[in-house]
Design an enzyme around this catalytic site. Structure first.
Site, PDB file in Angstrom:
ATOM      1  CE  LYS A  20      38.756 -19.701 -30.948  1.00 39.19           C
ATOM      2  NZ  LYS A  20      38.516 -18.278 -31.195  1.00 39.19           N
TER       3      LYS A  20
HETATM    4  C1  R5P Z   1      34.066 -18.468 -32.869  1.00 37.50           C
HETATM    5  O1  R5P Z   1      33.506 -18.922 -33.811  1.00 37.50           O
HETATM    6  C2  R5P Z   1      34.862 -17.246 -32.975  1.00 37.50           C
HETATM    7  O2  R5P Z   1      36.134 -17.441 -33.518  1.00 37.50           O
HETATM    8  C3  R5P Z   1      34.920 -16.533 -31.693  1.00 37.50           C
HETATM    9  O3  R5P Z   1      35.264 -15.242 -31.911  1.00 37.50           O
HETATM   10  C4  R5P Z   1      35.864 -17.080 -30.710  1.00 37.50           C
HETATM   11  O4  R5P Z   1      35.747 -18.450 -30.544  1.00 37.50           O
HETATM   12  C5  R5P Z   1      35.576 -16.417 -29.483  1.00 37.50           C
HETATM   13  O5  R5P Z   1      36.570 -16.438 -28.573  1.00 37.50           O
HETATM   14  P1  R5P Z   1      36.094 -16.479 -27.076  1.00 37.50           P
HETATM   15  O6  R5P Z   1      35.264 -17.708 -26.963  1.00 37.50           O
HETATM   16  O7  R5P Z   1      37.364 -16.568 -26.312  1.00 37.50           O
HETATM   17  O8  R5P Z   1      35.325 -15.227 -26.798  1.00 37.50           O
END
Ligand code: R5P
Length: 278
Positions: free
Chosen positions: A173
Site C-alpha cells: 500500500k
Molecule cells: C496508515 O498507516 C493506515 O493504514 C491508515 O489507516 C491508512 O493509510 C489510512 O487510509 P486513508 O489515508 O485513506 O485514510
C-alpha cells in the site's frame, strides 16, 4: 505459494477483476477516536457490504464488528505508538499470527517507515511477519509510510514499495504520485493506493482513477470514504472505478445520486490531523 495463502489473497484481490476496494478503518491504532470513526460499529457496518476487505485492528474487530460479517478482514498487526509522539516510526508487531488465525483474517497489514529513525526496525518487522505469514498461509500487506522529510515522488515511493516487495510483502500500500506507472513497473507485487487526508469527493475519485489507470490493483481508502457526506455514495463510486473502469464523471454521478437518495447530512468536519507522510 501455498493453497491457503493463494486462497486468502483471492479473498482480498477479487479474481473476477483482479482488483480490490479495501476499506481502511485502522486509524485509531495511533490516532485514537478519529473523526468519522468515533463509533466504528456505526461507521463500518453499513459500508462492509460494499468493501472487498475491512482493514482494522483486532480490538475494533472484536468489539465493534458483528461476527456474522463476511467481508474479509485484513488485520493491522503493527503499532505501539501514538500521534503524541514526534517520531511515529517506532512500531513493533502488536498482534500475533495465532491471533490473526483465530480471528479468521484474510491478511495482515504492517507499516514500514522508510527514511524514518526506526526504518531498520520496521523493515525487519516486515521480514519476520512475512516468514510467519508464509508459515501459516496468510498474506502480508506492507503499508509504506514515508519519513517526514521525504518527498512523495517516484524515487522515494519507488524505494519504499520496492523494499517492501523485496522483503516478501504480498501486496503493498502506498501513496499515488506523478509517474506512478514507474512505481508500479518496478514493484513486482500488486500495489493499492492509500486515500490520504479528506479531499473533495471528485478529487478523491480522480485519485482512485489515476491509481488504477497507472496499474494499481485498487485502493485501501479510509477518510475519503468514511468522512464523506455520503460514505455509501463514495464507496459505491470508488467500486465502480476500481471494478468497472467507469469514468470519474460517471463515478461522481453515482456518488451524487446516492447522496441525493439518502438525503445526506452536512459534510463531516474532516478534522483529522494526520500529518505523517505515509
Ligand atoms: C496508515 O498507516 C493506515 O493504514 C491508515 O489507516 C491508512 O493509510 C489510512 O487510509 P486513508 O489515508 O485513506 O485514510
Amino acid at each position: 505459494m501455498s493453497w491457503g495463502l493463494e486462497n486468502r489473497l483471492s479473498r482480498i484481490i477479487r479474481p473476477e477483476t483482479g482488483r480490490t476496494v479495501m476499506l481502511a478503518v485502522d486509524h485509531g491504532y495511533f490516532l485514537g477516536p478519529t473523526s468519522g470513526l468515533e463509533c466504528p460499529n456505526s461507521t463500518c457496518m453499513p459500508l462492509a457490504p460494499y468493501a472487498d476487505t475491512l482493514m482494522l485492528t483486532r480490538g475494533v474487530l472484536r468489539n465493534c464488528i458483528d461476527s456474522s460479517v463476511d467481508t474479509p478482514i485484513v488485520l493491522r498487526v503493527s503499532g505501539g505508538n501514538s500521534v503524541l509522539e514526534e517520531d511515529l516510526s517506532n512500531e513493533t508487531i502488536i498482534t500475533s499470527v495465532e491471533e490473526c488465525i483465530r480471528m479468521n483474517a484474510a491478511g495482515m497489514a504492517l507499516s514500514i517507515f522508510v527514511g524514518a529513525p526506526h526504518q531498520h526496525q520496521t523493515i525487519a518487522n516486515l521480514a519476520k511477519l512475512v516468514d510467519e505469514g508464509e508459515r501459516y498461509g496468510i498474506p502480508v500487506l506492507a503499508v509504506t509510510a514515508v519519513g517526514k522529510d521525504m518527498v512523495r515522488d517516484t524515487r522515494y515511493i519507488g524505494l519504499a514499495t520496492r523494499i517492501a516487495a523485496e522483503m516478501g510483502a504480498h501486496i503493498v500500500k502506498t501513496y499515488y504520485c506523478d509517474d506512478f506507472e514507474e512505481v508500479v513497473r518496478t514493484c513486482p507485487v500488486p500495489i493499492v493506493i492509500a486515500g490520504g487526508k479528506k479531499i473533495p469527493e471528485r478529487e478523491a475519485l480522480e485519485l482512485a482513477s489515476n491509481g488504477v489507470a497507472s496499474g494499481a490493483v485498487g485502493v485501501d481508502m479510509g477518510r475519503n470514504i468514511f468522512q464523506s457526506d455520503s460514505p455509501i455514495g463514495m464507496i459505491k463510486a470508488v467500486r465502480a472505478i476500481v471494478h468497472d473502469d467507469v469514468s470519474v464523471d460517471a463515478a461522481y454521478d453515482i456518488y451524487r445520486s446516492e447522496k441525493a437518495d439518502s438525503g445526506a447530512a452536512a459534510p463531516s468536519s474532516g478534522d483529522l490531523e494526520d500529518d505523517r507522510k505515509v
